[in-house]
Enzyme design. Structure first.
Site, PDB file in Angstrom:
ATOM      1  N   HIS A  63     -26.525 -62.715 -76.821  1.00  0.00           N
ATOM      2  CA  HIS A  63     -27.910 -62.145 -76.577  1.00  0.00           C
ATOM      3  C   HIS A  63     -28.358 -62.080 -77.962  1.00  0.00           C
ATOM      4  CE1 HIS A  63     -26.188 -58.302 -77.206  1.00  0.00           C
ATOM      5  NE2 HIS A  63     -27.246 -57.591 -77.339  1.00  0.00           N
ATOM      6  N   HIS A  65     -30.760 -59.214 -81.044  1.00  0.00           N
ATOM      7  CA  HIS A  65     -31.524 -58.229 -81.207  1.00  0.00           C
ATOM      8  C   HIS A  65     -32.766 -58.432 -82.165  1.00  0.00           C
ATOM      9  CE1 HIS A  65     -27.809 -55.322 -80.607  1.00  0.00           C
ATOM     10  NE2 HIS A  65     -28.519 -55.759 -79.350  1.00  0.00           N
ATOM     11  N   ASP A  76     -24.286 -52.451 -75.038  1.00  0.00           N
ATOM     12  CA  ASP A  76     -23.865 -53.671 -75.006  1.00  0.00           C
ATOM     13  C   ASP A  76     -22.267 -53.677 -74.913  1.00  0.00           C
ATOM     14  OD1 ASP A  76     -26.166 -54.937 -75.484  1.00  0.00           O
ATOM     15  OD2 ASP A  76     -26.041 -54.819 -77.729  1.00  0.00           O
ATOM     16  N   CYS A 116      -1.957 -48.916 -86.419  1.00  0.00           N
ATOM     17  CA  CYS A 116      -2.992 -48.316 -87.212  1.00  0.00           C
ATOM     18  C   CYS A 116      -3.793 -49.514 -87.963  1.00  0.00           C
ATOM     19  CB  CYS A 116      -2.500 -47.484 -88.245  1.00  0.00           C
ATOM     20  SG  CYS A 116      -1.201 -47.996 -89.574  1.00  0.00           S
ATOM     21  N   HIS A 180       0.235 -45.855 -93.426  1.00  0.00           N
ATOM     22  CA  HIS A 180      -0.707 -45.582 -92.304  1.00  0.00           C
ATOM     23  C   HIS A 180      -2.087 -45.479 -92.794  1.00  0.00           C
ATOM     24  CE1 HIS A 180      -1.720 -43.726 -88.554  1.00  0.00           C
ATOM     25  NE2 HIS A 180      -2.465 -42.703 -89.228  1.00  0.00           N
ATOM     26  N   HIS A 192      -7.479 -42.712 -86.070  1.00  0.00           N
ATOM     27  CA  HIS A 192      -6.273 -43.338 -86.284  1.00  0.00           C
ATOM     28  C   HIS A 192      -5.320 -43.508 -85.266  1.00  0.00           C
ATOM     29  CE1 HIS A 192      -3.466 -39.626 -86.807  1.00  0.00           C
ATOM     30  NE2 HIS A 192      -4.601 -39.263 -86.227  1.00  0.00           N
TER      31      HIS A 192
END
Length: 238
Positions: A63, A65, A76, A116, A180, A192
């Site tokens: 689609h 915009h 959406d 992560c 991390h 996270h």
């Protein structure tokens, strides 16, 4: 050829959102938008959907915009979650591809699959920025590797001294190298995914702040893109 057809269809729809379906990842079928407000929404004609199914496997929804942002709205993303299909978006005469992903919040942890780094890759994909996925072994940080510091610079990130929404926070969890990654989401909060926990939002203070290694920002980052991450979190706030 297929992408040219999509762009041409979007142009012919003017200020109304175009809509269509991709069949077998190789053919585009233009559909009728039967939404009551086609300038701001789209709804594919059921007849067009059934007709497309009769021609092959529907592999993506398309689609546009016409006067909006190049990101998926909250609605959406909700419908994408229901369809479990990739969605393609036409905006400013460009095509953006958004893979079907699990919601960013509430994911189970599995290293190398949903961890992560996966969180960062998926969140940035929603903003239109592609970060390659890397095969990785558990405990790589104790095997002489430095995945994040190797990964980020070659994929358009640079280190910064301040922090803003969308920045990546690297943290050392019991190691000398950062192992991390979190995404800063404003108001002293971060998004996270830690082992043994569902992906979540946490206050960026105390332990996390103390063991922060560095903050990174993408060179193509646009503040408006952050709305895509917020839209996804709104699907499953915890």
């Amino acid at each position: 050829m297929m992408k040219k057809q999509i762009l041409k269809h979007a142009k012919t729809c003017g200020d109304n959102e175009c809509c269509g379906l991709i069949i077998d990842n190789k053919r585009y079928i233009a559909c009728k938008n039967i939404a009551l407000d086609p300038q701001n929404n789209f709804e594919i004609s059921p007849d067009d959907w059934v007709g497309a199914e009769n021609q092959g496997e529907i592999t993506a929804i398309v689609h546009s915009h016409p006067n909006g942002l190049p990101i998926l709205s909250q609605a959406d993303q909700l419908f994408q979650k229901q369809t479990k299909l990739d969605w393609w978006l036409v905006c400013h005469n460009k095509i953006y591809q958004f893979n079907a992903i699990k919601p960013l919040l509430g994911r189970d942890f599995k290293h190398g699959v949903d961890d992560c780094l996966t969180m960062v890759i998926d969140a940035y994909m929603l903003t239109g920025i592609t970060i390659p996925n890397y095969e990785r072994q558990d405990n790589w940080w104790n095997k002489g590797q430095n995945l994040y510091l190797d990964l980020l610079p070659i994929n358009g990130f640079y280190q910064v001294d301040d922090i803003q929404e969308g920045d990546i926070i690297l943290v050392c969890l019991g190691t000398k190298v950062p192992n991390h990654a979190a995404i800063y989401i404003g108001n002293q909060m971060m998004l996270h995914h830690c082992p043994t926990r569902l992906s979540t939002r946490d206050l960026y203070n105390g332990y996390w702040l103390k063991y922060t290694h560095s903050i990174w920002r993408h060179k193509a980052w646009q503040p408006s893109a952050f709305m895509a991450i917020l839209n996804n979190m709104a699907l499953n706030l915890n």
